[in-house]
Design an enzyme around this catalytic site. Structure first.
Site, mmCIF file in Angstrom:
data_model
loop_
_atom_site.group_PDB
_atom_site.id
_atom_site.type_symbol
_atom_site.label_atom_id
_atom_site.label_comp_id
_atom_site.label_asym_id
_atom_site.label_seq_id
_atom_site.Cartn_x
_atom_site.Cartn_y
_atom_site.Cartn_z
ATOM 1 N N ASN A 1 0.786 -1.022 0.047
ATOM 2 C CA ASN A 1 0.034 0.172 -0.157
ATOM 3 C C ASN A 1 0.747 1.214 -0.439
ATOM 4 O O ASN A 1 1.719 1.175 0.491
ATOM 5 C CB ASN A 1 -0.297 0.346 1.407
ATOM 6 C CG ASN A 1 -1.999 1.437 1.433
ATOM 7 O OD1 ASN A 1 -2.854 1.619 0.130
ATOM 8 N ND2 ASN A 1 -2.140 1.660 2.232
ATOM 9 N N SER B 1 5.242 6.867 2.383
ATOM 10 C CA SER B 1 5.309 5.238 3.110
ATOM 11 C C SER B 1 4.470 4.243 1.661
ATOM 12 O O SER B 1 3.794 4.091 1.854
ATOM 13 C CB SER B 1 5.066 4.590 4.083
ATOM 14 O OG SER B 1 5.735 5.722 5.095
ATOM 15 N N HIS C 1 0.591 5.165 1.594
ATOM 16 C CA HIS C 1 0.322 6.013 2.184
ATOM 17 C C HIS C 1 0.973 7.176 1.961
ATOM 18 O O HIS C 1 1.781 7.721 2.319
ATOM 19 C CB HIS C 1 0.296 4.993 3.836
ATOM 20 C CG HIS C 1 -0.708 6.157 4.776
ATOM 21 N ND1 HIS C 1 -2.049 5.821 4.869
ATOM 22 C CD2 HIS C 1 0.665 6.719 5.552
ATOM 23 C CE1 HIS C 1 -2.084 6.759 6.026
ATOM 24 N NE2 HIS C 1 -0.586 7.605 6.617
ATOM 25 N N ASP D 1 -2.743 0.923 7.991
ATOM 26 C CA ASP D 1 -1.653 1.665 7.439
ATOM 27 C C ASP D 1 -0.724 1.080 8.661
ATOM 28 O O ASP D 1 0.160 1.765 9.397
ATOM 29 C CB ASP D 1 -1.543 3.213 8.334
ATOM 30 C CG ASP D 1 -3.197 3.403 6.175
ATOM 31 O OD1 ASP D 1 -2.946 3.624 5.761
ATOM 32 O OD2 ASP D 1 -3.690 3.920 7.332
HETATM 33 C C1 DQB Z 1 -6.687 3.161 3.725
HETATM 34 C C2 DQB Z 1 -6.696 3.653 5.601
HETATM 35 C C3 DQB Z 1 -7.929 3.563 6.438
HETATM 36 C C4 DQB Z 1 -8.890 3.970 5.307
HETATM 37 C C5 DQB Z 1 -8.961 3.616 3.605
HETATM 38 C C6 DQB Z 1 -7.944 3.024 3.251
HETATM 39 C C7 DQB Z 1 -10.325 4.263 6.356
HETATM 40 O O1 DQB Z 1 -10.621 4.429 6.628
HETATM 41 N N1 DQB Z 1 -11.802 4.279 5.135
HETATM 42 C C8 DQB Z 1 -12.726 4.199 5.888
HETATM 43 C C9 DQB Z 1 -13.719 2.967 6.007
HETATM 44 C C10 DQB Z 1 -13.872 3.108 5.238
HETATM 45 C C11 DQB Z 1 -14.913 1.615 5.597
HETATM 46 O O2 DQB Z 1 -15.854 1.230 5.979
HETATM 47 O O3 DQB Z 1 -14.274 0.442 5.169
HETATM 48 N N2 DQB Z 1 -4.983 3.202 3.310
HETATM 49 N N3 DQB Z 1 -6.872 -3.160 5.427
HETATM 50 C C12 DQB Z 1 -6.126 -3.433 6.389
HETATM 51 N N4 DQB Z 1 -5.032 -2.834 6.539
HETATM 52 C C13 DQB Z 1 -4.600 -1.822 6.182
HETATM 53 C C14 DQB Z 1 -4.921 0.174 4.794
HETATM 54 C C15 DQB Z 1 -5.664 0.254 3.422
HETATM 55 C C16 DQB Z 1 -6.858 -0.196 2.753
HETATM 56 C C17 DQB Z 1 -7.364 -1.549 3.943
HETATM 57 C C18 DQB Z 1 -5.617 -1.373 4.947
HETATM 58 C C19 DQB Z 1 -6.719 -1.624 4.389
HETATM 59 O O4 DQB Z 1 -3.221 -0.891 6.446
HETATM 60 N N5 DQB Z 1 -6.798 -4.515 6.978
HETATM 61 C C20 DQB Z 1 -6.425 1.863 3.133
HETATM 62 C C1 GRF Z 2 -2.899 8.942 -2.250
HETATM 63 O O1 GRF Z 2 -2.446 9.516 -1.540
HETATM 64 C C2 GRF Z 2 -2.245 7.692 -1.650
HETATM 65 O O2 GRF Z 2 -1.876 7.641 -0.676
HETATM 66 C C3 GRF Z 2 -3.526 7.410 -0.523
HETATM 67 O O3 GRF Z 2 -5.192 7.486 -1.288
HETATM 68 C C4 GRF Z 2 -4.614 8.092 -2.413
HETATM 69 C C5 GRF Z 2 -4.564 7.848 -3.417
HETATM 70 O O4 GRF Z 2 -4.719 9.087 -4.968
HETATM 71 N N1 GRF Z 2 -3.513 6.278 -0.576
HETATM 72 P P1 GRF Z 2 -4.394 8.624 -6.087
HETATM 73 O O5 GRF Z 2 -6.327 7.516 -6.432
HETATM 74 O O6 GRF Z 2 -4.395 7.318 -6.280
HETATM 75 O O7 GRF Z 2 -4.716 9.608 -6.870
#
Ligand code: DQB
Ligand code: GRF
Length: 228
Positions: A120, A149, A122, A158
């Protein structure tokens, strides 16, 4: 090997990558652009969006990459939604999953299935500022260095071993949007570079850390000390 045929040094098969998106897809574009080079060790074989209106789907189409929408609202719960994505990824032999602005939290089952094979990007220098609104929080905290990152995805949001980071200086007059734009440009350089390392098998996970084979780490400091 056939006598008289030229041999190509280290022509290893390219790793098959599936990219998960929810929106704009600028990081997907950076990965597509990098993978357009036939010597890049990964190829993007599938793009999945949980939203049918994601602009990133058009980028996949433009690049001639198969793409589909798996709408989370069509499923009873996270586990079923994630299982549908795993099925689609497995069907085309995906080996590495890259999250690129994918906005749904992934189930334990999905994280376990792709453990060590899912990365991912971030928009912060983790472990600072996990979650959302990272740029506004970085400004509010007054950090002079912010950035992005790329990490393996762990169970907590994250979290997971960090592969690489890029730092961006914070200016006194930065707004969340102006800072986000510079961090995003850094993401577009960092993410393909990290995927290249992972796909070429150079990244080993050692607990919460990674080790990069053959790494030569630059020793300079990056100062963010504004001068008048
Ligand atoms: C993200 C980090 C947080 C969110 C989304 C992407 C977030 O809080 N979204 C609002 C709630 C949406 C929902 O209800 O689903 N970063 N899964 C796991 N571990 C991770 C990272 C992302 C997405 C899913 C992770 C992930 O590190 N288990 C991308
Ligand atoms: C980026 O800032 C990424 O780091 C975060 O979500 C944003 C996605 O942007 N996880 P894009 O859809 O790649 O333009």
């Amino acid at each position: 090997m056939v006598a008289g045929e030229p041999t190509i040094a280290s022509a290893a098969r390219r790793k098959r990558v599936g990219v998960l998106i929810s929106g704009r897809g600028s990081n997907l574009q950076a990965l597509l652009d990098a993978a357009a080079d036939p010597t890049f060790p990964a190829e993007i074989v599938l793009v999945i969006s949980n939203r049918s209106d994601a602009a990133g789907l058009a980028r996949a189409a433009e690049a001639g990459v198969p793409h589909l929408t798996v709408d989370h609202r069509d499923f009873q719960g996270r586990v079923d939604f994630d299982a549908a994505m795993t099925a689609a990824l497995e069907e085309v032999g995906v080996e590495i999953v890259a999250l690129a602005g994918f906005m749904r939290i992934l189930s334990t089952e999905f994280v376990d299935r792709w453990q060590g094979a899912m990365i991912n990007v971030h928009p912060s220098l983790l472990p600072l500022f996990p979650g959302l609104d990272t740029h506004a929080r970085a400004i509010a905290e007054g950090v002079r260095l912010h950035g992005c990152s790329v990490h393996f995805v762990g169970h907590d949001v994250d979290s997971g071993p960090i592969i690489g980071q890029a730092a961006v200086a914070v200016a006194d007059n930065d707004t969340p949007d102006s800072l986000a734009a510079r961090v995003l440009a850094a993401e577009h350089g960092l993410y393909p570079a990290c995927l290249k390392l992972v796909a070429s098998g150079k990244v080993r996970i050692q607990g919460n850390r990674t080790e990069i084979e053959g790494a030569v780490v630059p020793r300079e400091c990056l100062f963010s000390l504004p001068t008048a």
